[in-house]
Write an enzyme that holds these catalytic residues in place. Structure first.
Site, PDB file in Angstrom:
ATOM      1  N   CYS A   1      80.829  26.097 127.280  1.00 32.10           N
ATOM      2  CA  CYS A   1      81.160  25.155 127.413  1.00 32.10           C
ATOM      3  C   CYS A   1      80.182  23.948 126.221  1.00 32.10           C
ATOM      4  O   CYS A   1      80.122  23.043 127.576  1.00 32.10           O
ATOM      5  CB  CYS A   1      82.163  24.781 128.698  1.00 32.10           C
ATOM      6  SG  CYS A   1      82.754  25.800 129.432  1.00 32.10           S
ATOM      7  N   ASP A   2      80.248  24.376 125.305  1.00 38.70           N
ATOM      8  CA  ASP A   2      78.515  23.407 124.501  1.00 38.70           C
ATOM      9  C   ASP A   2      79.543  23.549 123.399  1.00 38.70           C
ATOM     10  O   ASP A   2      80.229  24.408 122.834  1.00 38.70           O
ATOM     11  CB  ASP A   2      77.570  24.121 124.802  1.00 38.70           C
ATOM     12  CG  ASP A   2      76.938  23.438 124.624  1.00 38.70           C
ATOM     13  OD1 ASP A   2      76.793  22.625 123.376  1.00 38.70           O
ATOM     14  OD2 ASP A   2      75.643  22.618 125.240  1.00 38.70           O
TER      15      ASP A   2
END
Length: 721
Positions: free
Chosen positions: A547-548
């Site tokens: 989630c980056d």
């Protein structure tokens, strides 16, 4: 209002475009656009039906960065030549067969390992060691050098137990040793070298405290050929003090700061302001202090490091020549010098360009590197009438990079589908536009009619921006905003301005498995390991599971911003990519971002037989429970807490009914939930392909891990009850 002008009946096609289909509509019109520019002759010659594996080899530059260990075979798969140039045809290993063997379920004859997967080739490691030794041996014989070469492997490059043990084993015939830069590395080096050649060097680098120095001196007492290299002047006092207490005479080296500086990214450790080493004044003070203590005979090694990825032999020879002068000066001052340690710097050609002006390439071969080193040392020593020293190098990257391949799977690809525009829908959109946006629409229509590419792009962007502002103000609905996107997408396709690059979603964490790409923009060759007999028809970037926003690979060798890829077949993955030349540093530097742990690992040796290989070791990657434990969580207690909650939930769901059938159903439901939880704790954090799940049952301190078969059975029986 004028129609969006690109109608077959209304106007001729702009030069270079061919219109497709009848798209005439009353104003305002729907628009299906025009085809891109006609296919060129070159494209026609390389269409899918005429594509060959050799074309893929050229496209992905495999012959440049992969030789002599990687190539494309006639089946269109990556082939591994474990013995380099000495590999016989029947000894080549099909990389796809290894992937299938590792990932197929056990009941299909596979190992049941989950991807991502690191494949290690000890045979390649052995060949790299032998090639390095041969290169120096040839240069020594060719130039009449009186000393010998005796390398060490810096374990920081890859501290994996089996990698280090293999290097000690394979390097034993030519006295290959190890280099350590910390206390844990020193401990593993000491242990491994107990099984190595007695003359192999154990070079102790890095900042040192009392414990580190004591450990190094103990290693000397254990008959290991240990050299304590002074990184700071203050370390000498501890060496003298502890060696006297333990009644062991140490062998001392020192690291010198050279004036020669490597200007590339990896050259920050070189030059007068480098992080490590002693300047000229400090070197003289160390020599004087040892002389006063009657220990000048203990000073036997000079170490320096220009920097990793030295791009040219000219820079290399300049630095080695400067260091050789320091070596000769130390001999003149009375030190019993024996070894010159040139450090690391032997580079890897990651992009196959053999460029001297790149951080990811080098302009020399192993043989040219060795010849430059030997020549530079010999020239200075002969001129100063100094005996030729033993030449030592710490070439970690060059030794381990090729032996390891990271395999990961593309699990999906983005596909933008523009909404279908109807006459009514477009009329509805135009009526809602502001005066400024309507003017942009009219200008876009006119620009499209005459094939004015630049103004089409300009008015599209203006129209989209004005519509977004209207949407924010509440004067434009979501359907209308989607219609604007669809309209602009159609125009982009017609003028050939649509971005062809797609996003391929891969079952990987960049931060865990390729941290140098994220941290220092280091690029590695990435190639599909199969389907290379097919022409790749898509261009893509790779997006990982984290989630980056930085969890993507959008830069590739050759200065490319996308990678040629094939269309995915089905929705169950099965499209395998390999990252090559990543055997150094990546595993040690990888973190646990989003709690994605490391890959599974297999160790593969070449064997004569139907498949040409044998998997000698297979290790599944860390489970979710394993990575949670690293962050101080207790998976066993977590599981018990959640299992208890599941039992409470199941009981509450059935109320207080005393019916035995209801109680049994409640217990089954609780068991099913517990099984799901156990499955998640025991599995790797990565996505699981439906065909590759094969877990083993085990009982460990009341923490139950179910197998995939048991899991399916419990869930099926309970959820249908």
């Amino acid at each position: 209002m004028p129609a969006l002008a690109c109608c077959v009946d209304a106007a001729p096609a702009p030069p270079g475009y061919a219109l497709a289909g009848d798209i005439s509509l009353p104003p305002p019109v729907t628009f299906t656009g025009a085809l891109p520019l006609a296919t060129t002759t070159d494209d026609a010659d390389t269409n899918t039906s005429h594509w060959t594996p050799s074309m893929s080899s050229t496209l992905y530059r495999i012959d440049g960065w992969g030789a002599p260990y990687f190539a494309v075979n006639t089946a269109g798969n990556i082939s591994v030549m474990p013995h380099g140039l000495g590999t016989l045809p029947h000894q080549e290993i099909d990389l796809l067969k290894i992937v299938k063997k590792a990932s197929d379920p056990k009941h299909f004859g596979g190992l049941g390992l989950q991807l991502p997967l690191i494949v290690r080739f000890p045979d390649v490691l052995k060949n790299r060691l032998e090639s390095l030794q041969s290169a120096f041996q040839f240069a020594i014989q060719e130039q009449g050098y009186d000393g010998h070469y005796q390398g060490v492997y810096p374990v920081k490059c890859n501290q994996d137990r089996f990698v280090v043990e293999d290097i000690v084993k394979f390097g034993s015939p030519f006295r290959f040793g190890l280099e350590a830069g910390s206390k844990p590395e020193l401990l593993l080096a000491m242990s491994c070298l107990c099984k190595g050649n007695q003359e192999a060097l154990l070079v102790c680098n890095g900042f040192k405290d009392r414990e580190y120095i004591s450990l190094a001196i103990v290693a000397r007492k254990l008959a290991l050929n240990t050299v304590i290299v002074l990184e700071q002047e203050e370390e000498l006092d501890l060496v003298v003090e502890i060696s006297k207490k333990l009644c062991i005479r140490p062998v001392i080296g020192l690291r010198a700061k050279l004036r020669t500086k490597h200007s590339g990214h990896f050259g920050s450790t070189s030059g007068e302001k480098g992080k490590f080493g002693l300047n000229t004044t400090q070197v003289l003070r160390v020599v004087k202090k040892l002389e006063n203590l009657g220990m000048l005979d203990c000073l036997q090694l000079l170490h320096f490091h220009i920097g990793s990825q030295i791009p040219t032999t000219a820079l290399l020879a300049d630095g080695v020549g400067e260091a050789a002068q320091i070596y000769c000066e130390m001999v003149r001052l009375g030190a019993q010098m024996r070894v010159i340690d040139i450090g690391g710097g032997l580079g890897i050609d990651y992009d196959g360009t053999k460029s001297c002006d790149s951080d990811i390439s080098v302009g020399y071969s192993l043989e040219e590197y060795a010849a430059a080193v030997v020549s530079a040392v010999q020239f200075v020593c002969d001129r100063r009438s100094v005996k030729h020293p033993v030449i030592c190098s710490e070439s970690g990257r060059a030794i381990v990079s090729h032996h390891s391949v990271l395999i990961f799977e593309a699990i999906g690809a983005s596909s933008y589908g523009a909404p279908t525009l109807s006459t009514v829908g477009l009329q509805y959109l135009v009526e809602a536009l502001s005066d400024e946006a309507r003017a942009d629409y009219q200008s876009l229509s006119a620009a499209t009619m005459i094939g004015d590419y630049e103004n089409c792009v300009l008015y599209m962007e203006q129209l989209k921006q004005r519509c977004v502002e209207q949407f924010k103000q509440g004067t434009l609905g979501m359907e209308q905003l989607a219609s604007v996107d669809g309209l602009c997408d159609l125009v982009s396709s017609a003028i050939g301005a649509k971005d062809p690059v797609r996003t391929y979603h891969v079952n990987l964490s960049v931060f865990t498995s390729i941290p140098d790409f994220w941290g220092i923009d280091q690029m590695f060759p990435i190639v599909p390991v199969h389907r290379l007999d097919e022409k790749p028809t898509a261009k893509g970037i790779l997006s990982d599971l984290t989630c980056d926003s930085d969890g993507k690979i959008d830069r590739f060798i050759g200065g490319e911003s996308s990678l040629p890829l094939h269309e995915l077949e089905g929705n169950d993955g099965g499209y395998y990519l390999g990252m090559f030349l990543g055997g150094a540093y990546e595993e040690a530097l990888g973190g646990l971002h989003n709690l994605f742990g490391g890959p599974s690992v297999v160790r593969v040796m070449q064997r004569d037989g139907p498949h040409g290989f044998a998997v000698t070791r297979a290790v599944p990657g860390p489970s979710s429970g394993d990575v949670l434990r690293v962050m101080q969580h207790e998976p066993e207690l977590m599981f018990e807490t959640l299992k208890h909650r599941a039992q409470e939930f199941a009981a509450d769901e059935n109320g207080h009914d005393d019916d035995e059938d209801v109680d049994e159903k409640s217990m089954m439901n609780a068991a099913a939930l517990a099984a799901r939880l156990a499955f998640s704790f025991d599995n790797m954090p990565y996505l699981v392909a439906s065909s590759s799940c094969a877990l083993n049952a085990m009982e460990n301190n009341s923490f139950y891990y179910c197998s995939s078969d048991e899991f399916s059975e419990v869930v099926t029986d309970s959820t249908c009850a």
